[in-house]
Write an enzyme that holds these catalytic residues in place. Structure first.
Site, PDB file in Angstrom:
ATOM      1  N   ASN A  60       0.853  -1.735  -0.107  1.00  0.00           N
ATOM      2  CA  ASN A  60      -0.058   0.264   0.001  1.00  0.00           C
ATOM      3  C   ASN A  60       0.953   1.130  -0.179  1.00  0.00           C
ATOM      4  OD1 ASN A  60      -1.497   2.147   0.474  1.00  0.00           O
ATOM      5  ND2 ASN A  60      -2.301   1.365   2.349  1.00  0.00           N
ATOM      6  N   LYS A  84      -0.075   4.006  -0.382  1.00  0.00           N
ATOM      7  CA  LYS A  84      -0.767   5.548   0.317  1.00  0.00           C
ATOM      8  C   LYS A  84      -0.011   6.684  -0.627  1.00  0.00           C
ATOM      9  CE  LYS A  84      -0.209   3.513   4.873  1.00  0.00           C
ATOM     10  NZ  LYS A  84      -0.216   3.064   6.170  1.00  0.00           N
ATOM     11  N   HIS A  88      -9.500   1.211   5.051  1.00  0.00           N
ATOM     12  CA  HIS A  88      -8.149   1.651   5.222  1.00  0.00           C
ATOM     13  C   HIS A  88      -8.518   2.745   6.639  1.00  0.00           C
ATOM     14  CE1 HIS A  88      -3.767   2.366   5.846  1.00  0.00           C
ATOM     15  NE2 HIS A  88      -3.519   1.436   5.660  1.00  0.00           N
ATOM     16  N   GLU A 107      -6.349   4.413   7.650  1.00  0.00           N
ATOM     17  CA  GLU A 107      -6.300   6.134   7.084  1.00  0.00           C
ATOM     18  C   GLU A 107      -7.488   7.019   6.928  1.00  0.00           C
ATOM     19  OE1 GLU A 107      -2.663   5.506   5.513  1.00  0.00           O
ATOM     20  OE2 GLU A 107      -1.962   5.332   7.064  1.00  0.00           O
ATOM     21  N   GLU A 118      -5.569  -4.860  10.276  1.00  0.00           N
ATOM     22  CA  GLU A 118      -4.347  -3.545  10.642  1.00  0.00           C
ATOM     23  C   GLU A 118      -4.551  -3.205  12.315  1.00  0.00           C
ATOM     24  OE1 GLU A 118      -1.982  -2.472   7.293  1.00  0.00           O
ATOM     25  OE2 GLU A 118      -4.046  -1.685   6.742  1.00  0.00           O
ATOM     26  N   GLY A 165       2.664   2.775  10.501  1.00  0.00           N
ATOM     27  CA  GLY A 165       3.248   3.825  10.802  1.00  0.00           C
ATOM     28  C   GLY A 165       4.481   4.087  11.895  1.00  0.00           C
ATOM     29  N   SER A 207       3.212  -1.596  10.296  1.00  0.00           N
ATOM     30  CA  SER A 207       5.088  -1.643  10.873  1.00  0.00           C
ATOM     31  C   SER A 207       5.624  -3.174  10.479  1.00  0.00           C
ATOM     32  CB  SER A 207       5.687  -0.940  11.717  1.00  0.00           C
ATOM     33  OG  SER A 207       4.845   0.417  12.202  1.00  0.00           O
TER      34      SER A 207
HETATM   35  P1  13P Z   1       3.234   0.852   8.207  1.00  0.00           P
HETATM   36  O1  13P Z   1       3.712  -0.503   7.176  1.00  0.00           O
HETATM   37  O2  13P Z   1       3.624   1.784   7.283  1.00  0.00           O
HETATM   38  O3  13P Z   1       3.178   1.233   8.602  1.00  0.00           O
HETATM   39  O4  13P Z   1       1.208   0.997   7.351  1.00  0.00           O
HETATM   40  C1  13P Z   1       0.752  -0.259   7.236  1.00  0.00           C
HETATM   41  C2  13P Z   1      -0.706   0.153   6.365  1.00  0.00           C
HETATM   42  O5  13P Z   1      -1.119   1.277   7.213  1.00  0.00           O
HETATM   43  C3  13P Z   1      -1.204  -0.657   5.559  1.00  0.00           C
HETATM   44  O6  13P Z   1      -1.839  -0.559   4.556  1.00  0.00           O
END
Ligand code: 13P
Length: 250
Positions: free
Chosen positions: A9, A11, A96, A98, A168, A174, A213
């Site tokens: 992903n 983002k 997701h 976010e 997640e 993150g 992460s």
């Molecule tokens: P990170 O791997 O940066 O923690 O993000 C995870 C994520 O949200 C994948 O969709």
């Protein structure tokens, strides 16, 4: 989709120029494999670039990070499932963290997006996960069960729907904090039990990915954990070298 499923992903990273360079490097180092599926979720503007680069590779597919539930219309800034499909997407990320926590997406909206994806002939990957406050309050199981049940609540004939789940934990995204393999397994097992209750043995065929992460160093131990059948990777998927190592995890 062949399990494990390794999903990147990106983002809001890698516009078309960067996406083209990424795919050239990544595919140059990633020989076709029949023992897993790789999904790349680029920003929508890079979807055609990624899907064109992966044309001819059945083991590498493109996905879209978000869709609107309507097919078309006056929704400035949005894209629909049929449009994403037209640009080469085969999978849609729904719910997701976010989207939920930064943009206020609700379970009801997630449910409509799952329906829209299926209607367009796309698989959906429904994301669930608890916040740190919910975890500390002992609400993890209730939260993820609720998100799963509500997310698919409008999908008729769920048993034949093409979908995946991603667990997640919000506190792991993150932050550099990763759920332990044991913690991830426990929630994945709970989700598997829910799936079995909902759709019987078909529930065993739904890949459940872990995200939060993940990096090249912890990918192998997470992927070995029972019921963890894939990884959804953010930060460590943006650069081709790091992603190549994760995609090839044994
Ligand atoms: P990170 O791997 O940066 O923690 O993000 C995870 C994520 O949200 C994948 O969709």
């Amino acid at each position: 989709m062949k399990r494990p499923v390794l999903a990147a992903n990106w983002k809001m990273n890698n516009g078309p120029t960067a996406a083209r360079a990424f795919m050239e490097t990544f595919l140059g180092g990633y020989a076709p494999r029949t023992d897993r599926t790789v999904i790349i979720f680029p920003p929508a503007v890079s979807l055609s670039t990624v899907s064109s680069a992966a044309a001819g590779r059945t083991d590498v597919v493109a996905g879209v990070q978000n869709i609107h539930w309507a097919e078309k219309g006056a929704f400035t800034g949005e894209i629909s499932a049929p449009m994403a499909k037209d640009a080469g997407a085969r999978v849609v990320l729904v719910g997701h963290s976010e989207r939920r926590h930064v943009f206020g997406e609700t379970d009801a909206q997630c449910a409509k997006k799952c329906v829209a994806a299926s209607r367009a002939g796309l698989a959906f990957m429904l994301c669930v996960g608890e916040t740190i406050a919910q975890r500390e309050a002992g609400e993890t199981e209730r939260v993820v069960t609720h998100q799963l049940r509500e997310g698919v609540s409008q999908t008729s004939n769920l048993i034949s729907a093409d979908f995946l789940l991603a667990y997640e934990p919000v506190w792991a995204i993150g932050t550099g904090l990763t759920a332990s393999a044991g913690d991830a397994s426990a929630i994945h097992t709970l989700l598997r039990t829910q799936l079995r209750q909902m759709i019987g043995t078909r529930g065993d065929e739904i890949p459940i990915l872990y995200g939060g992460s993940v990096n090249a160093d912890n990918a192998a131990s997470l992927l070995r954990a029972p019921e963890v059948e894939g990884l959804l990777v953010g930060g460590a998927s943006v650069e081709p070298s790091s992603w190549l190592a994760i995609a090839q995890t044994r």
